[in-house]
Design a protein around this motif. Sequence first.
Motif, PDB file in Angstrom:
ATOM      1  N   ARG A   1       0.853  -1.180   0.000  1.00  0.00           N
ATOM      2  CA  ARG A   1       0.000   0.000   0.000  1.00  0.00           C
ATOM      3  C   ARG A   1       0.889   1.229   0.000  1.00  0.00           C
ATOM      4  NH1 ARG A   1      -2.729   3.326   3.841  1.00  0.00           N
ATOM      5  NH2 ARG A   1      -4.816   3.834   3.150  1.00  0.00           N
ATOM      6  N   PRO A   2       0.613   2.180  -0.893  1.00  0.00           N
ATOM      7  CA  PRO A   2       1.411   3.410  -0.868  1.00  0.00           C
ATOM      8  C   PRO A   2       1.363   4.061   0.512  1.00  0.00           C
ATOM      9  CG  PRO A   2       0.019   3.321  -2.820  1.00  0.00           C
ATOM     10  CD  PRO A   2      -0.393   2.178  -1.926  1.00  0.00           C
ATOM     11  N   GLN A   3       2.405   4.813   0.843  1.00  0.00           N
ATOM     12  CA  GLN A   3       2.495   5.458   2.156  1.00  0.00           C
ATOM     13  C   GLN A   3       1.272   6.320   2.442  1.00  0.00           C
ATOM     14  OE1 GLN A   3       4.438   4.791   4.465  1.00  0.00           O
ATOM     15  NE2 GLN A   3       6.169   3.815   3.509  1.00  0.00           N
ATOM     16  N   HIS A   4       0.829   7.020   1.454  1.00  0.00           N
ATOM     17  CA  HIS A   4      -0.401   7.802   1.604  1.00  0.00           C
ATOM     18  C   HIS A   4      -1.193   7.641   0.310  1.00  0.00           C
ATOM     19  CE1 HIS A   4       2.295  10.451  -0.586  1.00  0.00           C
ATOM     20  NE2 HIS A   4       1.248  11.101  -1.012  1.00  0.00           N
ATOM     21  N   ILE A   5      -2.467   7.581   0.446  1.00  0.00           N
ATOM     22  CA  ILE A   5      -3.301   7.412  -0.733  1.00  0.00           C
ATOM     23  C   ILE A   5      -3.432   8.765  -1.413  1.00  0.00           C
ATOM     24  CG2 ILE A   5      -5.633   6.893  -1.530  1.00  0.00           C
ATOM     25  CD1 ILE A   5      -5.767   4.761   0.616  1.00  0.00           C
ATOM     26  N   THR A   6      -2.984   8.812  -2.657  1.00  0.00           N
ATOM     27  CA  THR A   6      -3.047  10.056  -3.403  1.00  0.00           C
ATOM     28  C   THR A   6      -4.292  10.140  -4.269  1.00  0.00           C
ATOM     29  OG1 THR A   6      -1.738   9.068  -5.165  1.00  0.00           O
ATOM     30  CG2 THR A   6      -0.548  10.303  -3.463  1.00  0.00           C
ATOM     31  N   HIS A   7      -4.907   8.994  -4.541  1.00  0.00           N
ATOM     32  CA  HIS A   7      -6.083   8.979  -5.406  1.00  0.00           C
ATOM     33  C   HIS A   7      -7.151   8.073  -4.819  1.00  0.00           C
ATOM     34  CE1 HIS A   7      -4.265  11.183  -8.712  1.00  0.00           C
ATOM     35  NE2 HIS A   7      -3.176  10.498  -8.483  1.00  0.00           N
ATOM     36  N   PRO A   8      -8.119   8.618  -4.060  1.00  0.00           N
ATOM     37  CA  PRO A   8      -9.199   7.778  -3.559  1.00  0.00           C
ATOM     38  C   PRO A   8     -10.147   7.351  -4.683  1.00  0.00           C
ATOM     39  CG  PRO A   8      -9.564  10.049  -2.926  1.00  0.00           C
ATOM     40  CD  PRO A   8      -8.217   9.989  -3.587  1.00  0.00           C
ATOM     41  N   THR A   9     -10.019   7.986  -5.829  1.00  0.00           N
ATOM     42  CA  THR A   9     -10.759   7.618  -7.029  1.00  0.00           C
ATOM     43  C   THR A   9      -9.786   7.746  -8.191  1.00  0.00           C
ATOM     44  OG1 THR A   9     -12.741   8.078  -8.329  1.00  0.00           O
ATOM     45  CG2 THR A   9     -11.628   9.976  -7.373  1.00  0.00           C
ATOM     46  N   ALA A  10     -10.059   7.084  -9.288  1.00  0.00           N
ATOM     47  CA  ALA A  10      -9.129   7.101 -10.417  1.00  0.00           C
ATOM     48  C   ALA A  10      -9.058   8.487 -11.053  1.00  0.00           C
ATOM     49  CB  ALA A  10      -9.561   6.081 -11.469  1.00  0.00           C
ATOM     50  N   PRO A  11      -7.852   8.946 -11.326  1.00  0.00           N
ATOM     51  CA  PRO A  11      -7.740  10.166 -12.120  1.00  0.00           C
ATOM     52  C   PRO A  11      -8.111   9.826 -13.570  1.00  0.00           C
ATOM     53  CG  PRO A  11      -5.582   9.206 -11.801  1.00  0.00           C
ATOM     54  CD  PRO A  11      -6.552   8.374 -10.996  1.00  0.00           C
ATOM     55  N   THR A  12      -8.327  10.819 -14.383  1.00  0.00           N
ATOM     56  CA  THR A  12      -8.544  10.594 -15.810  1.00  0.00           C
ATOM     57  C   THR A  12      -7.215  10.784 -16.518  1.00  0.00           C
ATOM     58  OG1 THR A  12     -10.834  11.330 -15.683  1.00  0.00           O
ATOM     59  CG2 THR A  12      -9.804  11.359 -17.860  1.00  0.00           C
TER      60      THR A  12
ATOM     61  N   GLU B   1      -2.925   8.916 -26.763  1.00  0.00           N
ATOM     62  CA  GLU B   1      -3.248   9.408 -28.099  1.00  0.00           C
ATOM     63  C   GLU B   1      -4.689   9.099 -28.509  1.00  0.00           C
ATOM     64  OE1 GLU B   1      -1.850   8.720 -32.704  1.00  0.00           O
ATOM     65  OE2 GLU B   1      -0.447   8.223 -31.094  1.00  0.00           O
ATOM     66  N   ARG B   2      -5.137   7.861 -28.278  1.00  0.00           N
ATOM     67  CA  ARG B   2      -6.474   7.449 -28.720  1.00  0.00           C
ATOM     68  C   ARG B   2      -7.453   7.178 -27.588  1.00  0.00           C
ATOM     69  NH1 ARG B   2      -5.609   2.129 -31.822  1.00  0.00           N
ATOM     70  NH2 ARG B   2      -4.185   1.808 -30.085  1.00  0.00           N
ATOM     71  N   LEU B   3      -6.959   7.114 -26.354  1.00  0.00           N
ATOM     72  CA  LEU B   3      -7.769   6.576 -25.259  1.00  0.00           C
ATOM     73  C   LEU B   3      -7.970   7.553 -24.117  1.00  0.00           C
ATOM     74  CD1 LEU B   3      -5.929   3.147 -25.001  1.00  0.00           C
ATOM     75  CD2 LEU B   3      -7.936   3.704 -26.402  1.00  0.00           C
ATOM     76  N   ARG B   4      -9.074   7.358 -23.409  1.00  0.00           N
ATOM     77  CA  ARG B   4      -9.328   8.033 -22.137  1.00  0.00           C
ATOM     78  C   ARG B   4      -9.463   6.927 -21.096  1.00  0.00           C
ATOM     79  NH1 ARG B   4     -12.981  11.304 -23.590  1.00  0.00           N
ATOM     80  NH2 ARG B   4     -11.528  13.030 -23.735  1.00  0.00           N
ATOM     81  N   LEU B   5      -8.641   6.982 -20.052  1.00  0.00           N
ATOM     82  CA  LEU B   5      -8.689   6.029 -18.944  1.00  0.00           C
ATOM     83  C   LEU B   5      -9.331   6.753 -17.771  1.00  0.00           C
ATOM     84  CD1 LEU B   5      -6.304   5.168 -20.880  1.00  0.00           C
ATOM     85  CD2 LEU B   5      -5.393   3.955 -18.914  1.00  0.00           C
ATOM     86  N   ARG B   6     -10.355   6.144 -17.201  1.00  0.00           N
ATOM     87  CA  ARG B   6     -11.155   6.820 -16.182  1.00  0.00           C
ATOM     88  C   ARG B   6     -11.596   5.843 -15.107  1.00  0.00           C
ATOM     89  NH1 ARG B   6     -15.919   4.551 -16.899  1.00  0.00           N
ATOM     90  NH2 ARG B   6     -16.584   3.998 -18.990  1.00  0.00           N
ATOM     91  N   MET B   7     -12.202   6.405 -14.061  1.00  0.00           N
ATOM     92  CA  MET B   7     -12.772   5.607 -12.990  1.00  0.00           C
ATOM     93  C   MET B   7     -13.880   4.718 -13.544  1.00  0.00           C
ATOM     94  SD  MET B   7     -12.591   5.160  -9.684  1.00  0.00           S
ATOM     95  CE  MET B   7     -13.547   4.251  -8.488  1.00  0.00           C
TER      96      MET B   7
ATOM     97  N   PHE C   1      -8.649   1.073 -14.437  1.00  0.00           N
ATOM     98  CA  PHE C   1      -9.169   2.184 -15.224  1.00  0.00           C
ATOM     99  C   PHE C   1     -10.068   1.594 -16.303  1.00  0.00           C
ATOM    100  CE2 PHE C   1      -5.095   3.886 -13.778  1.00  0.00           C
ATOM    101  CZ  PHE C   1      -5.349   5.222 -13.524  1.00  0.00           C
ATOM    102  N   SER C   2     -11.244   2.156 -16.488  1.00  0.00           N
ATOM    103  CA  SER C   2     -12.033   1.814 -17.668  1.00  0.00           C
ATOM    104  C   SER C   2     -11.434   2.574 -18.836  1.00  0.00           C
ATOM    105  CB  SER C   2     -13.495   2.198 -17.475  1.00  0.00           C
ATOM    106  OG  SER C   2     -14.094   1.327 -16.536  1.00  0.00           O
ATOM    107  N   VAL C   3     -11.418   1.927 -19.998  1.00  0.00           N
ATOM    108  CA  VAL C   3     -10.776   2.488 -21.184  1.00  0.00           C
ATOM    109  C   VAL C   3     -11.850   2.826 -22.215  1.00  0.00           C
ATOM    110  CG1 VAL C   3      -9.137   2.051 -23.051  1.00  0.00           C
ATOM    111  CG2 VAL C   3      -8.683   1.143 -20.760  1.00  0.00           C
ATOM    112  N   ASP C   4     -11.887   4.086 -22.612  1.00  0.00           N
ATOM    113  CA  ASP C   4     -12.822   4.554 -23.639  1.00  0.00           C
ATOM    114  C   ASP C   4     -12.045   5.092 -24.826  1.00  0.00           C
ATOM    115  OD1 ASP C   4     -14.994   4.122 -21.886  1.00  0.00           O
ATOM    116  OD2 ASP C   4     -14.989   6.205 -21.193  1.00  0.00           O
TER     117      ASP C   4
ATOM    118  N   GLU D   1      -1.531   0.448 -25.487  1.00  0.00           N
ATOM    119  CA  GLU D   1      -1.530   1.897 -25.295  1.00  0.00           C
ATOM    120  C   GLU D   1      -1.996   2.264 -23.887  1.00  0.00           C
ATOM    121  OE1 GLU D   1      -3.748   5.755 -27.255  1.00  0.00           O
ATOM    122  OE2 GLU D   1      -3.235   4.078 -28.578  1.00  0.00           O
ATOM    123  N   GLY D   2      -3.046   1.603 -23.426  1.00  0.00           N
ATOM    124  CA  GLY D   2      -3.520   1.855 -22.075  1.00  0.00           C
ATOM    125  C   GLY D   2      -2.503   1.455 -21.021  1.00  0.00           C
TER     126      GLY D   2
END
Length: 184
Positions: A4-15, A19-25, A74-77, A117-118
């Motif tokens: 586990r990281p020392q401190h949680i920096t992302h309680p939810t997925a960043p976006t 080039e072609r993809l969006r990775l999201r929560m 990450f969901s990939v769109d 790519e993702g």
Amino acid sequence: MITRPQHITHPTAPTLETERLRLRMPRYEDFAHRQAFYASDRAVWEGGPFTAEQAWRIFASEVAQWPLMGFGPFSVDDRSSGEYLGEVGIYQPLGYPEPELGWYVVDKAEGKGIAAEGARGVMVWAHETFGWDHLDNYIDPGNARSIALGLRLGGVQVTAPGADPTDVVIRHDLTSIVQIGGLA
């Protein structure tokens, strides 16, 4: 032992964007795609096929890694159409020796470089966010396509524990992938 990281920096997925993809929560509606994957013969490399109830428990526990551990799937769109293409992320359920880089794509996205790519984007993010120098894939020895992808991404097969004693472990040097880039 869970890493586990020392401190949680992302309680939810960043976006993240490549080039072609969006990775999201992941969202609730993404589960339908995951359920279809887990019900198919393609899930054999994950221990499946699984019932809808089993698939839900897996999906929900993986998504729950975000607030608990600061990483997860990450969901990939597709960036231009918004169409859901699959999932790429970092997984560490109980019993995994280290965080693992994993992926799956929907049938029609296979063979188009979506997972690669993702995965590059996630590797860059993991190095920049956590300072990790490597990420591993734990792949069933019969899953030739995922093994080939792990190697094509620049990973090397190493002798290290995986999620299962028979896993092929492919290690990715995140310091070199950052030099190549991966995010738009």
